[in-house]
Design an enzyme around this catalytic site. Structure first.
Site, PDB file in Angstrom:
ATOM      1  N   GLU A  39      34.181  49.906 -39.404  1.00 39.91           N
ATOM      2  CA  GLU A  39      33.206  50.212 -38.003  1.00 39.91           C
ATOM      3  C   GLU A  39      33.818  51.495 -37.835  1.00 39.91           C
ATOM      4  O   GLU A  39      32.770  52.300 -37.285  1.00 39.91           O
ATOM      5  CB  GLU A  39      33.126  49.123 -37.379  1.00 39.91           C
TER       6      GLU A  39
ATOM      7  N   GLU B 149      34.043  39.563 -41.179  1.00 32.62           N
ATOM      8  CA  GLU B 149      34.355  38.845 -40.005  1.00 32.62           C
ATOM      9  C   GLU B 149      33.648  37.558 -39.881  1.00 32.62           C
ATOM     10  O   GLU B 149      34.006  36.422 -39.206  1.00 32.62           O
ATOM     11  CB  GLU B 149      33.167  39.463 -38.827  1.00 32.62           C
TER      12      GLU B 149
ATOM     13  N   GLY C 161      36.626  46.141 -38.087  1.00 35.25           N
ATOM     14  CA  GLY C 161      36.531  47.081 -36.966  1.00 35.25           C
ATOM     15  C   GLY C 161      37.056  48.550 -37.548  1.00 35.25           C
ATOM     16  O   GLY C 161      36.602  49.622 -37.171  1.00 35.25           O
TER      17      GLY C 161
ATOM     18  N   ALA D 297      39.594  44.671 -35.959  1.00 34.51           N
ATOM     19  CA  ALA D 297      39.973  44.324 -34.453  1.00 34.51           C
ATOM     20  C   ALA D 297      41.184  43.288 -34.751  1.00 34.51           C
ATOM     21  O   ALA D 297      41.377  42.767 -35.749  1.00 34.51           O
ATOM     22  CB  ALA D 297      38.657  43.843 -33.975  1.00 34.51           C
TER      23      ALA D 297
HETATM   24  N1  CAA Z   1      44.769  41.832 -36.587  1.00 29.75           N
HETATM   25  C1  CAA Z   1      45.880  41.459 -36.138  1.00 29.75           C
HETATM   26  N2  CAA Z   1      46.873  41.194 -36.963  1.00 29.75           N
HETATM   27  C2  CAA Z   1      46.619  41.759 -38.302  1.00 29.75           C
HETATM   28  C3  CAA Z   1      45.283  42.189 -38.615  1.00 29.75           C
HETATM   29  C4  CAA Z   1      44.498  41.999 -37.710  1.00 29.75           C
HETATM   30  N3  CAA Z   1      42.961  42.495 -38.023  1.00 29.75           N
HETATM   31  N4  CAA Z   1      45.484  42.627 -40.039  1.00 29.75           N
HETATM   32  C5  CAA Z   1      46.789  42.341 -40.217  1.00 29.75           C
HETATM   33  N5  CAA Z   1      47.590  41.812 -39.332  1.00 29.75           N
HETATM   34  C6  CAA Z   1      48.826  41.718 -39.229  1.00 29.75           C
HETATM   35  C7  CAA Z   1      49.314  40.496 -39.845  1.00 29.75           C
HETATM   36  O1  CAA Z   1      49.080  39.086 -39.077  1.00 29.75           O
HETATM   37  C8  CAA Z   1      50.573  40.768 -40.168  1.00 29.75           C
HETATM   38  O2  CAA Z   1      51.490  40.424 -39.206  1.00 29.75           O
HETATM   39  P1  CAA Z   1      52.650  39.738 -39.183  1.00 29.75           P
HETATM   40  O3  CAA Z   1      53.873  40.368 -40.070  1.00 29.75           O
HETATM   41  O4  CAA Z   1      53.405  39.557 -37.878  1.00 29.75           O
HETATM   42  O5  CAA Z   1      52.382  38.290 -39.843  1.00 29.75           O
HETATM   43  C9  CAA Z   1      50.793  42.113 -40.473  1.00 29.75           C
HETATM   44  O6  CAA Z   1      49.607  42.733 -39.986  1.00 29.75           O
HETATM   45  C10 CAA Z   1      50.653  42.416 -41.819  1.00 29.75           C
HETATM   46  O7  CAA Z   1      49.662  41.699 -42.661  1.00 29.75           O
HETATM   47  P2  CAA Z   1      49.773  40.813 -43.885  1.00 29.75           P
HETATM   48  O8  CAA Z   1      50.937  39.933 -43.822  1.00 29.75           O
HETATM   49  O9  CAA Z   1      48.474  39.866 -43.729  1.00 29.75           O
HETATM   50  O10 CAA Z   1      49.652  41.806 -44.987  1.00 29.75           O
HETATM   51  P3  CAA Z   1      49.049  41.751 -46.463  1.00 29.75           P
HETATM   52  O11 CAA Z   1      49.089  42.658 -47.371  1.00 29.75           O
HETATM   53  O12 CAA Z   1      49.288  40.182 -46.938  1.00 29.75           O
HETATM   54  O13 CAA Z   1      47.270  41.427 -46.305  1.00 29.75           O
HETATM   55  C11 CAA Z   1      45.120  41.871 -45.254  1.00 29.75           C
HETATM   56  C12 CAA Z   1      46.674  42.425 -45.898  1.00 29.75           C
HETATM   57  C13 CAA Z   1      44.218  41.772 -46.272  1.00 29.75           C
HETATM   58  C14 CAA Z   1      44.557  43.469 -44.535  1.00 29.75           C
HETATM   59  C15 CAA Z   1      45.585  41.022 -44.171  1.00 29.75           C
HETATM   60  O14 CAA Z   1      46.177  41.265 -43.244  1.00 29.75           O
HETATM   61  C16 CAA Z   1      44.076  40.632 -43.552  1.00 29.75           C
HETATM   62  O15 CAA Z   1      43.450  40.001 -44.231  1.00 29.75           O
HETATM   63  N6  CAA Z   1      43.984  40.985 -42.253  1.00 29.75           N
HETATM   64  C17 CAA Z   1      42.699  40.756 -41.448  1.00 29.75           C
HETATM   65  C18 CAA Z   1      41.526  41.544 -41.835  1.00 29.75           C
HETATM   66  C19 CAA Z   1      40.429  40.961 -41.111  1.00 29.75           C
HETATM   67  O16 CAA Z   1      39.941  40.102 -41.214  1.00 29.75           O
HETATM   68  N7  CAA Z   1      39.694  42.036 -40.263  1.00 29.75           N
HETATM   69  C20 CAA Z   1      38.602  41.817 -39.434  1.00 29.75           C
HETATM   70  C21 CAA Z   1      39.100  41.544 -38.265  1.00 29.75           C
HETATM   71  S1  CAA Z   1      37.760  40.977 -37.342  1.00 29.75           S
HETATM   72  C22 CAA Z   1      36.930  42.361 -36.783  1.00 29.75           C
HETATM   73  O17 CAA Z   1      37.341  43.531 -36.957  1.00 29.75           O
HETATM   74  C23 CAA Z   1      35.890  42.240 -35.591  1.00 29.75           C
HETATM   75  C24 CAA Z   1      34.998  43.346 -35.286  1.00 29.75           C
HETATM   76  O18 CAA Z   1      34.109  43.833 -36.075  1.00 29.75           O
HETATM   77  C25 CAA Z   1      34.986  44.121 -33.887  1.00 29.75           C
END
Ligand code: CAA
Length: 260
Positions: free
Chosen positions: A114, A134, A111, A66
């Site tokens: 999911e 999360e 998400g 998400a």
């Molecule tokens: N939400 C918003 N933006 C996201 C995102 C997310 N879940 N995942 C990645 N992005 C964005 C990053 O912020 C980045 O944006 P910028 O270029 O503007 O900085 C872009 O996508 C590329 O990501 P990274 O530079 O971080 O890429 P990476 O290769 O270094 O890492 C990754 C990849 C490991 C997937 C890392 O992006 C990451 O950890 N993302 C978050 C994953 C996460 O925590 N997901 C769970 C969200 S909570 C949820 O999903 C709740 C639910 O159940 C409903």
């Protein structure tokens, strides 16, 4: 409706591909994407589309979760509503009367995992990574991950994945039953397509009944689940497809199903 974050491809043979496309955020699910998914699934003509494939745009991510940049601003009521938005859309995917296959290419987190779990089964590319990160963000899974992950891989494995927030690689996802197959990234769509085509050769109404029985029987006691199947089995005998399928077998020819 024009979609901002979804690409849709309707193939002649009855296979439809829905691609989540928000490349700047690794296909993260904001509320607009969730509304678009809900709209797309709610309006899908399941007489024409017989198998739905869900994937993510690009090679790096299926869906990285998400959208954290949207969630950062939420309080309790909005958090609940955001959770409902995803949960309702994903439940519609799960209960579509057609098979839905997730083609998981790259990060499949939160998400995203999911979304993949709301599909009937998942094929993954060897670079895929699955996880529910999360609790590392101070929240629980919000789009029914606690329910579906435990159902798919068992409570112990689900609790370990969720409590540690550690992502697992595709081969581990295969080992624990989260995905059905792993292949090289360039092979993924071919492999999913081959399975989809195999499904197309079978009777659509029987598949719909079987899917409903499998989905619903999980939450029923044994007697009710068995009765549910007895009724579905009986209903198949009211279809042309049953007559055709059995006649074709006896006449030693391929069956041609009309979905009636
Ligand atoms: N939400 C918003 N933006 C996201 C995102 C997310 N879940 N995942 C990645 N992005 C964005 C990053 O912020 C980045 O944006 P910028 O270029 O503007 O900085 C872009 O996508 C590329 O990501 P990274 O530079 O971080 O890429 P990476 O290769 O270094 O890492 C990754 C990849 C490991 C997937 C890392 O992006 C990451 O950890 N993302 C978050 C994953 C996460 O925590 N997901 C769970 C969200 S909570 C949820 O999903 C709740 C639910 O159940 C409903």
């Amino acid at each position: 409706m024009e979609y901002k974050f979804l690409k849709t491809e309707f193939k002649d043979n009855g296979i439809t591909i829905m691609t989540v496309s928000a490349p700047k955020s690794l296909n993260a699910l904001n509320s607009t994407v969730l509304k678009e998914i809900d709209h797309f699934v709610s309006n899908l003509d399941t007489k024409k589309t017989r198998v739905l494939i869900i994937t993510g745009d690009g090679e790096k991510a299926f869906v990285a979760g998400a959208d954290i940049s949207e969630m950062v601003h939420l309080y309790e009521k909005e958090g609940y509503e955001f959770s409902k938005l995803g949960a309702i859309a994903f439940r519609k995917i799960e209960t579509l009367p057609i098979p839905v296959i997730a083609a998981v290419n790259g990060f499949c987190l939160g998400g995203g995992c999911e979304l993949a779990m709301a599909c009937d089964f998942r094929y993954a590319s060897s670079n895929a990574k699955f996880g529910q990160p999360e609790v590392g963000l101070g929240i629980t899974p919000g789009f029914s991950g606690t329910y579906r992950l435990a159902k798919l891989v068992g409570q112990g494995m689900a609790k370990e994945m969720i409590f540690t927030s550690k992502a697992i690689k595709a081969d581990e996802a295969l080992r624990i039953g989260l995905v059905n197959a792993v292949c090289e990234p360039e092979e993924l769509m071919n492999k999913v397509m081959m399975t989809a085509k195999r499904i197309l050769a079978n009777a659509p109404l029987a598949i719909a009944h079987a899917k409903r029985c499998i989905n619903e029987s999980y939450d029923l006691c044994a007697d009710d689940a068995i009765e549910l199947e007895n009724v579905a089995f009986g209903k198949c005998f009211a279809t042309d497809d049953q007559k055709e399928g059995m006649a074709a077998f006896l006449e030693k020819r391929e069956a041609v199903f009309g979905g009636k």
